[in-house]
Write a protein that holds these residues in place. Structure first.
Motif, PDB file in Angstrom:
ATOM      1  N   LYS A  85      35.056  21.731 -18.250  1.00 17.95           N
ATOM      2  CA  LYS A  85      35.369  22.995 -18.914  1.00 17.95           C
ATOM      3  C   LYS A  85      35.173  22.869 -20.422  1.00 17.95           C
ATOM      4  N   ALA A  86      35.589  21.742 -20.993  1.00 18.65           N
ATOM      5  CA  ALA A  86      35.404  21.512 -22.428  1.00 18.65           C
ATOM      6  C   ALA A  86      33.928  21.468 -22.791  1.00 18.65           C
ATOM      7  N   LYS A  87      33.110  20.848 -21.945  1.00 22.52           N
ATOM      8  CA  LYS A  87      31.665  20.788 -22.191  1.00 22.52           C
ATOM      9  C   LYS A  87      31.048  22.183 -22.135  1.00 22.52           C
ATOM     10  N   ALA A  88      31.464  22.988 -21.161  1.00 19.11           N
ATOM     11  CA  ALA A  88      30.940  24.348 -21.044  1.00 19.11           C
ATOM     12  C   ALA A  88      31.301  25.163 -22.277  1.00 19.11           C
ATOM     13  N   HIS A  89      32.552  25.042 -22.722  1.00 17.46           N
ATOM     14  CA  HIS A  89      32.976  25.788 -23.912  1.00 17.46           C
ATOM     15  C   HIS A  89      32.240  25.301 -25.160  1.00 17.46           C
ATOM     16  N   ALA A  90      32.025  23.999 -25.281  1.00 17.21           N
ATOM     17  CA  ALA A  90      31.280  23.467 -26.431  1.00 17.21           C
ATOM     18  C   ALA A  90      29.853  24.006 -26.438  1.00 17.21           C
ATOM     19  N   PHE A  91      29.218  24.040 -25.260  1.00 25.26           N
ATOM     20  CA  PHE A  91      27.859  24.579 -25.148  1.00 25.26           C
ATOM     21  C   PHE A  91      27.842  26.031 -25.623  1.00 25.26           C
ATOM     22  N   LEU A  92      28.722  26.849 -25.062  1.00 30.08           N
ATOM     23  CA  LEU A  92      28.733  28.271 -25.401  1.00 30.08           C
ATOM     24  C   LEU A  92      29.075  28.501 -26.867  1.00 30.08           C
ATOM     25  N   ASP A  93      30.017  27.740 -27.406  1.00 28.82           N
ATOM     26  CA  ASP A  93      30.414  27.912 -28.808  1.00 28.82           C
ATOM     27  C   ASP A  93      29.298  27.547 -29.783  1.00 28.82           C
ATOM     28  N   ALA A  94      28.385  26.663 -29.369  1.00 26.37           N
ATOM     29  CA  ALA A  94      27.305  26.220 -30.258  1.00 26.37           C
ATOM     30  C   ALA A  94      26.141  27.203 -30.304  1.00 26.37           C
ATOM     31  N   LEU A  95      26.071  28.120 -29.370  1.00 33.33           N
ATOM     32  CA  LEU A  95      24.939  29.057 -29.312  1.00 33.33           C
ATOM     33  C   LEU A  95      24.953  30.017 -30.491  1.00 33.33           C
ATOM     34  N   ARG A  96      23.769  30.312 -31.024  1.00 33.53           N
ATOM     35  CA  ARG A  96      23.634  31.248 -32.134  1.00 33.53           C
ATOM     36  C   ARG A  96      22.765  32.451 -31.759  1.00 33.53           C
ATOM     37  N   ILE A  97      21.781  32.249 -30.911  1.00 35.35           N
ATOM     38  CA  ILE A  97      20.890  33.338 -30.480  1.00 35.35           C
ATOM     39  C   ILE A  97      21.516  34.088 -29.305  1.00 35.35           C
ATOM     40  N   PHE A  98      22.071  33.346 -28.358  1.00 36.38           N
ATOM     41  CA  PHE A  98      22.652  33.939 -27.157  1.00 36.38           C
ATOM     42  C   PHE A  98      23.972  34.624 -27.482  1.00 36.38           C
ATOM     43  N   GLY A  99      24.118  35.848 -26.984  1.00 37.77           N
ATOM     44  CA  GLY A  99      25.415  36.492 -27.017  1.00 37.77           C
ATOM     45  C   GLY A  99      26.215  36.001 -25.819  1.00 37.77           C
ATOM     46  N   LEU A 100      27.498  36.243 -25.818  1.00 40.98           N
ATOM     47  CA  LEU A 100      28.343  35.832 -24.709  1.00 40.98           C
ATOM     48  C   LEU A 100      28.710  37.054 -23.872  1.00 40.98           C
ATOM     49  N   GLY A 101      28.469  36.968 -22.572  1.00 36.03           N
ATOM     50  CA  GLY A 101      28.834  38.062 -21.677  1.00 36.03           C
ATOM     51  C   GLY A 101      27.727  38.400 -20.717  1.00 36.03           C
ATOM     52  N   TYR A 102      27.985  39.421 -19.919  1.00 36.62           N
ATOM     53  CA  TYR A 102      27.029  39.893 -18.918  1.00 36.62           C
ATOM     54  C   TYR A 102      26.119  40.949 -19.525  1.00 36.62           C
ATOM     55  N   SER A 103      25.008  41.182 -18.878  1.00 36.20           N
ATOM     56  CA  SER A 103      24.018  42.134 -19.367  1.00 36.20           C
ATOM     57  C   SER A 103      24.513  43.574 -19.268  1.00 36.20           C
ATOM     58  N   TRP A 104      24.229  44.318 -20.302  1.00 37.13           N
ATOM     59  CA  TRP A 104      24.463  45.755 -20.294  1.00 37.13           C
ATOM     60  C   TRP A 104      23.126  46.496 -20.309  1.00 37.13           C
ATOM     61  N   GLY A 105      22.065  45.796 -19.862  1.00 39.06           N
ATOM     62  CA  GLY A 105      20.755  46.418 -19.789  1.00 39.06           C
ATOM     63  C   GLY A 105      19.932  46.256 -21.050  1.00 39.06           C
ATOM     64  N   GLY A 106      20.368  45.414 -21.963  1.00 30.69           N
ATOM     65  CA  GLY A 106      19.644  45.203 -23.203  1.00 30.69           C
ATOM     66  C   GLY A 106      18.565  44.154 -23.050  1.00 30.69           C
ATOM     67  N   TYR A 107      17.963  43.796 -24.155  1.00 28.74           N
ATOM     68  CA  TYR A 107      16.861  42.829 -24.161  1.00 28.74           C
ATOM     69  C   TYR A 107      17.273  41.475 -24.726  1.00 28.74           C
ATOM     70  N   GLU A 108      18.519  41.336 -25.162  1.00 29.63           N
ATOM     71  CA  GLU A 108      18.950  40.118 -25.831  1.00 29.63           C
ATOM     72  C   GLU A 108      19.329  39.030 -24.827  1.00 29.63           C
ATOM     73  N   SER A 109      19.250  37.782 -25.292  1.00 34.24           N
ATOM     74  CA  SER A 109      19.648  36.641 -24.474  1.00 34.24           C
ATOM     75  C   SER A 109      21.171  36.578 -24.413  1.00 34.24           C
ATOM     76  N   LEU A 110      21.693  36.290 -23.217  1.00 37.97           N
ATOM     77  CA  LEU A 110      23.131  36.236 -23.005  1.00 37.97           C
ATOM     78  C   LEU A 110      23.497  34.999 -22.200  1.00 37.97           C
ATOM     79  N   ALA A 111      24.709  34.518 -22.377  1.00 34.42           N
ATOM     80  CA  ALA A 111      25.210  33.365 -21.629  1.00 34.42           C
ATOM     81  C   ALA A 111      26.645  33.652 -21.214  1.00 34.42           C
ATOM     82  N   VAL A 112      27.017  33.152 -20.038  1.00 32.48           N
ATOM     83  CA  VAL A 112      28.389  33.320 -19.553  1.00 32.48           C
ATOM     84  C   VAL A 112      28.744  32.162 -18.636  1.00 32.48           C
ATOM     85  N   HIS A 113      29.980  31.720 -18.706  1.00 37.42           N
ATOM     86  CA  HIS A 113      30.510  30.689 -17.810  1.00 37.42           C
ATOM     87  C   HIS A 113      30.933  31.404 -16.538  1.00 37.42           C
ATOM     88  N   VAL A 114      30.449  30.936 -15.374  1.00 42.48           N
ATOM     89  CA  VAL A 114      30.798  31.578 -14.110  1.00 42.48           C
ATOM     90  C   VAL A 114      31.579  30.615 -13.233  1.00 42.48           C
TER      91      VAL A 114
END
Length: 79
Positions: free
Chosen positions: A7-36
Motif C-alpha cells: 500500500k505504501a508503494k502504491a501511494h508513493a507511486f501515485l504521489d510522485a505522478l505529475r502528468i497523471f491526474g488521480l481518479g476515474y475517467s470522466w470522458g476527458g483526454y487526460e491521463s489518469l491513475a487510480v489504486h483499485v
C-alpha cells in the motif's frame, strides 16, 4: 507486513505522478491513475499480490507520460 508495504508503494507511486491526474475517467483526454481493490473483479481478473493500479493513458506527449511513469516507479522502489 507485506500488505502495508504494498500500500505504501502504491501511494508513493501515485504521489510522485505529475502528468497523471488521480481518479476515474470522466470522458476527458487526460491521463489518469487510480489504486483499485483486488476484490473488484470488474477491474482485476487475474490473481495478483500487491497493489493494482489502473492507468488510463491520455493524449499527452508520449515522452512526458513515460517520464511520469518512471518517476512513479522510482518513488515506489524507494519505499
Amino acid at each position: 507486513g507485506a500488505p502495508e508495504r504494498f500500500k505504501a508503494k502504491a501511494h508513493a507511486f501515485l504521489d510522485a505522478l505529475r502528468i497523471f491526474g488521480l481518479g476515474y475517467s470522466w470522458g476527458g483526454y487526460e491521463s489518469l491513475a487510480v489504486h483499485v481493490s483486488l476484490n473488484d473483479r470488474r477491474v482485476c481478473t487475474a490473481p495478483a499480490e500487491g497493489p493494482v493500479l489502473r492507468l488510463q493513458i491520455g493524449l499527452e506527449d508520449v515522452a512526458d507520460i513515460r517520464a511520469d511513469i518512471e518517476r512513479g516507479l522510482a518513488a515506489a522502489r524507494a519505499v
